[in-house]
Design an enzyme around this catalytic site. Structure first.
Site, PDB file in Angstrom:
ATOM      1  N   GLU A  41       0.561  -1.068   0.304  1.00  0.00           N
ATOM      2  CA  GLU A  41       0.397   0.501  -0.362  1.00  0.00           C
ATOM      3  C   GLU A  41       1.029   1.351   0.008  1.00  0.00           C
ATOM      4  OE1 GLU A  41      -2.858   0.786  -0.412  1.00  0.00           O
ATOM      5  OE2 GLU A  41      -3.140   2.894   0.340  1.00  0.00           O
ATOM      6  N   SER A  52      21.225   8.423  16.578  1.00  0.00           N
ATOM      7  CA  SER A  52      20.343   6.864  16.827  1.00  0.00           C
ATOM      8  C   SER A  52      21.647   5.888  16.550  1.00  0.00           C
ATOM      9  CB  SER A  52      19.229   6.489  15.836  1.00  0.00           C
ATOM     10  OG  SER A  52      18.260   7.638  15.516  1.00  0.00           O
ATOM     11  N   ALA A  57      24.258   1.576  19.105  1.00  0.00           N
ATOM     12  CA  ALA A  57      26.219   0.316  19.103  1.00  0.00           C
ATOM     13  C   ALA A  57      26.431   0.732  20.934  1.00  0.00           C
ATOM     14  CB  ALA A  57      26.837   1.663  18.494  1.00  0.00           C
ATOM     15  N   ARG A  78      10.288   0.686   5.392  1.00  0.00           N
ATOM     16  CA  ARG A  78       9.186   0.509   5.532  1.00  0.00           C
ATOM     17  C   ARG A  78       7.942  -0.258   4.664  1.00  0.00           C
ATOM     18  NH1 ARG A  78       8.186   4.081  10.247  1.00  0.00           N
ATOM     19  NH2 ARG A  78      10.167   2.540  11.748  1.00  0.00           N
ATOM     20  N   HIS A 121       9.692  -8.750  10.618  1.00  0.00           N
ATOM     21  CA  HIS A 121      11.041  -7.855  10.020  1.00  0.00           C
ATOM     22  C   HIS A 121      11.905  -8.630   9.145  1.00  0.00           C
ATOM     23  CE1 HIS A 121      10.998  -4.579  13.499  1.00  0.00           C
ATOM     24  NE2 HIS A 121       9.877  -4.813  12.454  1.00  0.00           N
ATOM     25  N   GLU A 140      17.251  -3.122   6.715  1.00  0.00           N
ATOM     26  CA  GLU A 140      16.307  -4.281   7.471  1.00  0.00           C
ATOM     27  C   GLU A 140      14.309  -2.840   7.142  1.00  0.00           C
ATOM     28  OE1 GLU A 140      15.280  -4.544  12.135  1.00  0.00           O
ATOM     29  OE2 GLU A 140      14.344  -2.375  11.382  1.00  0.00           O
ATOM     30  N   ALA A 152       2.327   1.136  16.183  1.00  0.00           N
ATOM     31  CA  ALA A 152       4.305   1.571  16.509  1.00  0.00           C
ATOM     32  C   ALA A 152       4.562   3.116  15.999  1.00  0.00           C
ATOM     33  CB  ALA A 152       4.917   1.233  15.666  1.00  0.00           C
ATOM     34  N   ILE A 154       2.596   6.174  16.862  1.00  0.00           N
ATOM     35  CA  ILE A 154       2.707   6.417  18.519  1.00  0.00           C
ATOM     36  C   ILE A 154       3.703   6.224  19.736  1.00  0.00           C
ATOM     37  CG2 ILE A 154       0.241   7.146  20.110  1.00  0.00           C
ATOM     38  CD1 ILE A 154       0.055   8.078  17.753  1.00  0.00           C
TER      39      ILE A 154
HETATM   40  P1  0O2 Z   1      13.965   3.216  15.104  1.00  0.00           P
HETATM   41  O1  0O2 Z   1      13.980   4.223  15.839  1.00  0.00           O
HETATM   42  O2  0O2 Z   1      12.992   2.512  15.093  1.00  0.00           O
HETATM   43  O3  0O2 Z   1      15.260   2.865  14.605  1.00  0.00           O
HETATM   44  P2  0O2 Z   1      18.243  -7.407  17.277  1.00  0.00           P
HETATM   45  O4  0O2 Z   1      17.996  -8.014  18.836  1.00  0.00           O
HETATM   46  O5  0O2 Z   1      19.793  -6.562  17.262  1.00  0.00           O
HETATM   47  O6  0O2 Z   1      18.377  -8.538  16.091  1.00  0.00           O
HETATM   48  P3  0O2 Z   1      16.917  -5.070  17.224  1.00  0.00           P
HETATM   49  O7  0O2 Z   1      17.543  -4.212  16.039  1.00  0.00           O
HETATM   50  O8  0O2 Z   1      17.611  -4.323  18.580  1.00  0.00           O
HETATM   51  O9  0O2 Z   1      17.528  -5.876  16.863  1.00  0.00           O
HETATM   52  O10 0O2 Z   1      15.580  -4.590  17.543  1.00  0.00           O
HETATM   53  P4  0O2 Z   1      14.827  -5.202  16.797  1.00  0.00           P
HETATM   54  O11 0O2 Z   1      14.060  -5.624  18.253  1.00  0.00           O
HETATM   55  O12 0O2 Z   1      14.447  -5.887  15.369  1.00  0.00           O
HETATM   56  O13 0O2 Z   1      13.839  -3.733  16.316  1.00  0.00           O
HETATM   57  C1  0O2 Z   1      14.416  -3.328  15.116  1.00  0.00           C
HETATM   58  C2  0O2 Z   1      13.390  -2.128  14.955  1.00  0.00           C
HETATM   59  O14 0O2 Z   1      11.591  -2.546  15.282  1.00  0.00           O
HETATM   60  C3  0O2 Z   1      13.568  -0.559  16.030  1.00  0.00           C
HETATM   61  O15 0O2 Z   1      14.865  -0.345  15.479  1.00  0.00           O
HETATM   62  C4  0O2 Z   1      11.954  -0.681  15.774  1.00  0.00           C
HETATM   63  O16 0O2 Z   1      11.921   0.683  14.779  1.00  0.00           O
HETATM   64  C5  0O2 Z   1      11.000  -1.216  15.511  1.00  0.00           C
HETATM   65  N1  0O2 Z   1      11.168  -1.895  16.841  1.00  0.00           N
HETATM   66  C6  0O2 Z   1      11.005  -3.068  18.017  1.00  0.00           C
HETATM   67  N2  0O2 Z   1      10.365  -2.934  19.221  1.00  0.00           N
HETATM   68  C7  0O2 Z   1       8.980  -1.869  18.726  1.00  0.00           C
HETATM   69  C8  0O2 Z   1       8.505  -1.570  19.985  1.00  0.00           C
HETATM   70  O17 0O2 Z   1       8.281  -1.844  21.340  1.00  0.00           O
HETATM   71  N3  0O2 Z   1       7.938  -0.912  19.877  1.00  0.00           N
HETATM   72  C9  0O2 Z   1       8.085   0.318  18.075  1.00  0.00           C
HETATM   73  N4  0O2 Z   1       7.745   1.121  18.439  1.00  0.00           N
HETATM   74  N5  0O2 Z   1       8.488  -0.267  17.236  1.00  0.00           N
HETATM   75  C10 0O2 Z   1       9.498  -1.800  17.745  1.00  0.00           C
HETATM   76  P5  0O2 Z   1      14.902   1.001  16.638  1.00  0.00           P
HETATM   77  O18 0O2 Z   1      16.129   0.829  16.545  1.00  0.00           O
HETATM   78  O19 0O2 Z   1      14.477   0.356  18.045  1.00  0.00           O
HETATM   79  O20 0O2 Z   1      14.255   2.915  16.935  1.00  0.00           O
END
Ligand code: 0O2
Length: 267
Positions: A41, A52, A57, A78, A121, A140, A152, A154
């Protein structure tokens, strides 16, 4: 690390995001111009901000030298779908591609996170070609429905506002809202066929009108003004009647007329 070096490190990621967004948008357009329902969509992409990257890191104890391989979402795409069922179709599209190699899949839909987060993902390996040569990076791809994305977005802003410590009452509301999005997705899936039918006929009509307008524009170059005026008036009349068969018939007549002019010009 110098700011100049960051630019150099991130350059391939910027290119990858641009290319990937374009490729997925193109798939969406291909479906639509064929008058078919698109499982995609909306598509969006971003390169993670330096602040970030540094924050992640630090949180994960990754050195800046290792971040290329240990932070998987420096390039983030996305893909938003209307229905939960579309997500698997999009994943399937990615699995079949030769330019994207899947390294990992994370299903936060069947395994919702404790926060209430739902999304699918896919971590891919992707090669870009810059002036310095080929570079394979990780990206990703987050695939989720409109409802999942609403939640997500919000929740992400609240995480930012409260620096990761969302107050309990707000957390409770978010949990309730997450349950509501599960319900919304499931209700929408139940009426998916009806919604898709309506969207298909809307898309079909839009494509048909676009075809008619192109035909009329081409005729404008060869037919005389009076004839064009007549065709135009006829088009408005048929369009206002709103009957699809009428538009189909009119388009066929325009095709025949155009063929006639073409034959005349070849004489
Ligand atoms: P941002 O600001 O969106 O970039 P790994 O454990 O290393 O394999 P990772 O990347 O630590 O993986 O974690 P995960 O759980 O795969 O999450 C990757 C991304 O998914 C996050 O990136 C968020 O974009 C999204 N995400 C994961 N969990 C949540 C959540 O509980 N709420 C929301 N709103 N988004 C989530 P970043 O870098 O955390 O954030």
């Amino acid at each position: 690390m110098e700011i100049l070096l960051w630019r150099e490190i991130l350059d391939p990621y910027y290119l990858a995001v641009d290319e990937l967004v374009l490729k997925f948008k193109h798939i969406m357009l291909e479906y639509r111009s064929a008058g078919e329902y698109s499982p995609i969509e909306q598509v969006d992409g971003r390169v993670k901000k330096i602040s970030s990257i540094l924050e992640k890191a630090q949180k994960k104890g990754i050195s800046v030298e290792e971040m290329d391989h240990k932070i998987h979402d420096i390039a983030g795409i996305r893909i938003i779908c209307q229905f939960v069922e579309d997500i698997e179709k999009v994943v399937e599209l990615i699995r079949k591609r030769e330019d994207m190699k899947i390294l990992k899949e994370k299903d936060f839909i069947n395994n919702m996170k404790q926060s209430g987060y739902r999304s699918y993902h896919v971590i891919i390996e992707y090669t870009v070609y810059t002036s310095k040569g080929a570079k394979t990076i990780e990206a990703e791809i987050q695939i989720r429905t409109l409802a999942m994305n609403f939640w997500a977005t919000i929740e992400h802003s609240l995480q930012y506002k409260y620096k990761g410590n969302i107050p309990q009452p707000v957390r409770q509301r978010l949990t309730k809202a997450a349950a509501a999005t599960v319900m919304l997705d499931s209700e929408m899936s139940a009426v998916r066929d009806v919604i898709m039918d309506a969207q298909d006929s809307f898309q079909y009509k839009a494509n048909l009108v676009a075809d008619i307008l192109t035909n009329m524009q081409n005729l404008y170059k060869v037919a005389n003004k009076r004839e064009i005026k007549k065709i135009q008036d006829e088009f408005f009349k048929i369009y206002n009647e709103g009957v699809i068969e009428g538009l189909e018939r009119f388009n066929k007549e325009l095709d025949i007329l155009a063929e006639g002019y073409k034959a005349q010009s070849l004489k």
